[in-house]
Design a protein around this motif. Structure first.
Motif, PDB file in Angstrom:
ATOM      1  N   LYS A 210      -9.263   1.286   1.931  1.00  0.00           N
ATOM      2  CA  LYS A 210      -9.464   0.079   2.748  1.00  0.00           C
ATOM      3  C   LYS A 210     -10.917  -0.037   3.205  1.00  0.00           C
ATOM      4  N   GLY A 211     -11.576   1.121   3.318  1.00  0.00           N
ATOM      5  CA  GLY A 211     -12.963   1.151   3.797  1.00  0.00           C
ATOM      6  C   GLY A 211     -13.451   2.582   3.706  1.00  0.00           C
ATOM      7  N   LEU A 212     -14.603   2.882   4.300  1.00  0.00           N
ATOM      8  CA  LEU A 212     -15.146   4.238   4.251  1.00  0.00           C
ATOM      9  C   LEU A 212     -14.152   5.223   4.889  1.00  0.00           C
ATOM     10  N   ALA A 213     -13.635   6.156   4.092  1.00  0.00           N
ATOM     11  CA  ALA A 213     -12.653   7.147   4.556  1.00  0.00           C
ATOM     12  C   ALA A 213     -11.421   6.477   5.171  1.00  0.00           C
ATOM     13  N   ASP A 214     -11.141   5.264   4.787  1.00  0.00           N
ATOM     14  CA  ASP A 214     -10.018   4.519   5.365  1.00  0.00           C
ATOM     15  C   ASP A 214      -9.040   4.192   4.234  1.00  0.00           C
ATOM     16  N   TYR A 215      -7.903   4.892   4.226  1.00  0.00           N
ATOM     17  CA  TYR A 215      -6.970   4.763   3.117  1.00  0.00           C
ATOM     18  C   TYR A 215      -5.649   4.160   3.568  1.00  0.00           C
ATOM     19  N   VAL A 216      -4.919   3.619   2.584  1.00  0.00           N
ATOM     20  CA  VAL A 216      -3.508   3.335   2.809  1.00  0.00           C
ATOM     21  C   VAL A 216      -2.770   3.923   1.609  1.00  0.00           C
ATOM     22  N   THR A 217      -1.684   4.636   1.867  1.00  0.00           N
ATOM     23  CA  THR A 217      -0.908   5.210   0.769  1.00  0.00           C
ATOM     24  C   THR A 217       0.418   4.456   0.658  1.00  0.00           C
ATOM     25  N   GLN A 218       1.138   4.777  -0.401  1.00  0.00           N
ATOM     26  CA  GLN A 218       2.462   4.165  -0.566  1.00  0.00           C
ATOM     27  C   GLN A 218       3.400   4.566   0.570  1.00  0.00           C
ATOM     28  N   VAL A 219       3.128   5.717   1.176  1.00  0.00           N
ATOM     29  CA  VAL A 219       3.961   6.125   2.323  1.00  0.00           C
ATOM     30  C   VAL A 219       3.786   5.120   3.460  1.00  0.00           C
ATOM     31  N   ASP A 220       2.525   4.773   3.768  1.00  0.00           N
ATOM     32  CA  ASP A 220       2.261   3.795   4.846  1.00  0.00           C
ATOM     33  C   ASP A 220       2.983   2.477   4.556  1.00  0.00           C
ATOM     34  N   THR A 221       2.780   1.941   3.361  1.00  0.00           N
ATOM     35  CA  THR A 221       3.361   0.619   3.079  1.00  0.00           C
ATOM     36  C   THR A 221       4.881   0.677   3.013  1.00  0.00           C
TER      37      THR A 221
ATOM     38  N   ASP B 162       0.293   7.232  11.499  1.00  0.00           N
ATOM     39  CA  ASP B 162      -0.912   7.469  12.263  1.00  0.00           C
ATOM     40  C   ASP B 162      -1.400   8.859  11.875  1.00  0.00           C
ATOM     41  N   GLY B 163      -2.515   8.883  11.152  1.00  0.00           N
ATOM     42  CA  GLY B 163      -2.986  10.143  10.580  1.00  0.00           C
ATOM     43  C   GLY B 163      -2.849  10.092   9.070  1.00  0.00           C
ATOM     44  N   THR B 164      -3.353   9.015   8.463  1.00  0.00           N
ATOM     45  CA  THR B 164      -3.233   8.861   7.010  1.00  0.00           C
ATOM     46  C   THR B 164      -4.141   9.844   6.269  1.00  0.00           C
ATOM     47  N   THR B 165      -5.332  10.086   6.794  1.00  0.00           N
ATOM     48  CA  THR B 165      -6.222  11.053   6.128  1.00  0.00           C
ATOM     49  C   THR B 165      -5.547  12.430   6.103  1.00  0.00           C
ATOM     50  N   ASN B 166      -4.911  12.798   7.216  1.00  0.00           N
ATOM     51  CA  ASN B 166      -4.150  14.059   7.239  1.00  0.00           C
ATOM     52  C   ASN B 166      -3.060  14.055   6.169  1.00  0.00           C
ATOM     53  N   LEU B 167      -2.356  12.934   6.062  1.00  0.00           N
ATOM     54  CA  LEU B 167      -1.241  12.847   5.103  1.00  0.00           C
ATOM     55  C   LEU B 167      -1.750  13.021   3.667  1.00  0.00           C
ATOM     56  N   VAL B 168      -2.849  12.366   3.363  1.00  0.00           N
ATOM     57  CA  VAL B 168      -3.427  12.454   2.013  1.00  0.00           C
ATOM     58  C   VAL B 168      -3.710  13.918   1.663  1.00  0.00           C
ATOM     59  N   HIS B 169      -4.199  14.673   2.650  1.00  0.00           N
ATOM     60  CA  HIS B 169      -4.574  16.072   2.401  1.00  0.00           C
ATOM     61  C   HIS B 169      -3.459  17.066   2.715  1.00  0.00           C
ATOM     62  N   ASP B 170      -2.265  16.567   2.992  1.00  0.00           N
ATOM     63  CA  ASP B 170      -1.130  17.415   3.352  1.00  0.00           C
ATOM     64  C   ASP B 170      -1.444  18.327   4.554  1.00  0.00           C
ATOM     65  N   TYR B 171      -2.177  17.776   5.496  1.00  0.00           N
ATOM     66  CA  TYR B 171      -2.565  18.534   6.692  1.00  0.00           C
ATOM     67  C   TYR B 171      -1.416  18.635   7.707  1.00  0.00           C
ATOM     68  N   GLN B 172      -0.368  17.826   7.499  1.00  0.00           N
ATOM     69  CA  GLN B 172       0.869  17.920   8.271  1.00  0.00           C
ATOM     70  C   GLN B 172       0.726  17.627   9.763  1.00  0.00           C
ATOM     71  N   HIS B 173      -0.162  16.690  10.082  1.00  0.00           N
ATOM     72  CA  HIS B 173      -0.264  16.166  11.439  1.00  0.00           C
ATOM     73  C   HIS B 173      -0.337  14.639  11.333  1.00  0.00           C
ATOM     74  N   SER B 174       0.814  14.025  11.176  1.00  0.00           N
ATOM     75  CA  SER B 174       0.872  12.567  11.129  1.00  0.00           C
ATOM     76  C   SER B 174       2.121  12.140  11.881  1.00  0.00           C
ATOM     77  N   THR B 175       2.063  10.938  12.455  1.00  0.00           N
ATOM     78  CA  THR B 175       3.200  10.444  13.235  1.00  0.00           C
ATOM     79  C   THR B 175       3.501   8.995  12.847  1.00  0.00           C
ATOM     80  N   VAL B 176       4.701   8.583  13.208  1.00  0.00           N
ATOM     81  CA  VAL B 176       5.074   7.173  13.106  1.00  0.00           C
ATOM     82  C   VAL B 176       5.117   6.669  14.542  1.00  0.00           C
ATOM     83  N   SER B 177       4.413   5.571  14.813  1.00  0.00           N
ATOM     84  CA  SER B 177       4.288   5.118  16.194  1.00  0.00           C
ATOM     85  C   SER B 177       4.782   3.673  16.323  1.00  0.00           C
TER      86      SER B 177
END
Ligand code: IPD
Ligand code: CA
Ligand code: CA
Length: 252
Positions: free
Chosen positions: A29-40, A81-96
């Motif tokens: 979406k922008g610099l370091a700003d992603y959307v994955t299929q999980v988000d959509t 919330d925490g898409t960059t974490n999700l992309v890297h499997d960092y396991q700190h993301s929430t649904v808000s």
């Protein structure tokens, strides 16, 4: 509206979060700003299910962007919330998910599918995690607690000011943390796991649910200048247990 019913729907999003294949389908979406299929997929799923049950309530989701709403009552969703974490499997993301009506948030739900923790509040009824009441930390000053920082990653031009503030706060508090999910930082402040959190630029879906969960847990949330937070306006956020709010705010 039955919060348990809404939470049941929110919990169903776990199957999307666990799908590593979907997390690998990324659009920039922008610099370091992603959307994955999980988000959509989560946004589409919750929008549809919420509409089936509550057709009178409008819907504002991050993936459609901020826009004017027709009515005065709507859901505010950050599907991940925490898409960059999700992309890297960092396991700190929430649904808000927040329910906004006429200037205030009436219901807030923050779901962490990795720890199977669901933080929630309804206006005037207190805050909970997995059914247990939560309350902000006792800390009377920064020196007694840890503080979460938000780097405002999509506004890299704010870095000099942000990192100068991080240093000032770091010098006064026990230590700092950066989870990569604003909603998680707000939930953790509400639960007393940290004393506070601040970030220079957030969107309504980042903090709508968290602001109610925090205030219902006895905490305080303002803008950097101390002003009250309008839940539908983007901007900086200072969130604390209340007792150290001014000490933190003066450093920013
Ligand atoms: C982001 C996360 C992050 C915060 C950013 C947000 P996203 O949300 O909450 O912690 O620093 O400002 O935009 O993009 O992962 O939904
Ligand atoms: Ca977000
Ligand atoms: Ca998001």
């Amino acid at each position: 509206m039955d919060i348990n019913e809404v939470m049941r729907l929110v919990r169903e999003t776990r199957r999307f979060v666990e799908n590593r294949d979907m997390a690998g389908h990324i659009k920039v979406k922008g610099l370091a700003d992603y959307v994955t299929q999980v988000d959509t997929n989560i946004q589409n799923f919750l929008q549809e299910k919420l509409y089936e049950r509550y057709p009178e309530v409008e819907f504002l989701g991050e993936e459609d962007g901020l826009h004017a709403m027709k009515g005065d009552t709507f859901w505010i969703l950050d599907p991940i919330d925490g898409t960059t974490n999700l992309v890297h499997d960092y396991q700190h993301s929430t649904v808000s998910l927040g329910l906004y009506s006429r200037g205030e948030i009436l219901m807030g739900i923050i779901y962490d599918p990795f720890r199977e923790e669901i933080f929630y509040a309804e206006k005037g009824k207190g805050s909970f995690v997995n059914g247990r009441p939560i309350h902000v930390a006792e800390a009377g000053s920064l020196s007694e607690t840890i503080i979460a920082i938000g780097t405002a990653p999509y506004q890299k031009e704010l870095a000099p000011r942000n990192f100068a503030a991080f240093q000032r706060v770091f010098e006064k508090c026990e230590d700092i943390r950066r989870t990569g999910s604003a909603a998680m930082d707000l939930a953790y402040t509400a639960a007393g796991r940290i004393g506070g959190y601040f970030e220079a630029r957030l969107q309504p879906w980042d903090f709508a649910a968290g602001m109610l969960i925090l205030t219902e847990a006895g905490g305080r949330i303002t803008r950097y200048d101390g002003a009250e937070v309008n839940p539908v306006e983007p901007g900086g956020i200072v969130a604390t247990n209340g007792k150290l709010h001014e000490e933190l705010r003066q450093l920013l």
